[in-house]
Design an enzyme around this catalytic site. Structure first.
Site, PDB file in Angstrom:
ATOM      1  CG  ASN A   1      -1.861 -17.725   1.852  1.00  0.00           C
ATOM      2  OD1 ASN A   1      -2.367 -16.929   2.754  1.00  0.00           O
ATOM      3  ND2 ASN A   1      -2.058 -18.763   1.898  1.00  0.00           N
ATOM      4  CB  CYS A   2      -4.542 -12.837   2.135  1.00  0.00           C
ATOM      5  SG  CYS A   2      -6.213 -11.704   1.643  1.00  0.00           S
ATOM      6  CG  ASP A   3      -4.753 -13.459  -4.728  1.00  0.00           C
ATOM      7  OD1 ASP A   3      -3.508 -13.895  -4.465  1.00  0.00           O
ATOM      8  OD2 ASP A   3      -5.456 -14.201  -5.290  1.00  0.00           O
TER       9      ASP A   3
END
Length: 116
Positions: free
Chosen positions: A9-11
């Site tokens: 979920n890290c951009d």
């Protein structure tokens, strides 16, 4: 094969994975949340790029650490247990390239040179 390590979920990890896919680069993804930080790989990263580059001192996880824990991280030996205990402390993404190089962070220009 390229191995990309990070958190789904890290951009920045999302951008990096998309970049690899868009450039037709076969890769595997190692999810720190599900699989943890592999100790042998962590040792290699610390040796290759240095603990200062691997520890994400700008992130929320670092800011939430007790001040004494933050103050105790002063070298690779002291960073290692913190990184293993808190995988979100690892700056993302970490990429292991086929020739053995390791990079930390998403740098499209550097990556393009590596795959050209």
């Amino acid at each position: 094969m390229v191995t990309l390590y990070g958190i789904p979920n890290c951009d920045t990890v999302k951008k990096a994975r998309a970049w690899l896919t868009d450039h037709g680069i076969a890769h595997t993804f190692h999810d720190f949340k599900k699989q943890g930080v592999p100790e042998a790989d962590l040792d290699r990263w610390l040796a290759a790029v240095g603990w200062e580059k691997v520890v994400n001192r700008q992130g929320t996880t670092w800011r939430k650490l007790d001040a004494a824990v933050q103050a105790s991280v002063v070298d690779a030996a002291s960073a290692r247990p913190a990184l293993l205990a808190q995988p979100s402390l690892v700056k993302r993404p970490v990429v292991a390239w086929p020739a053995g190089a390791v990079t930390v962070g998403f740098q499209p220009d550097d990556w393009l040179a590596r795959v050209a």
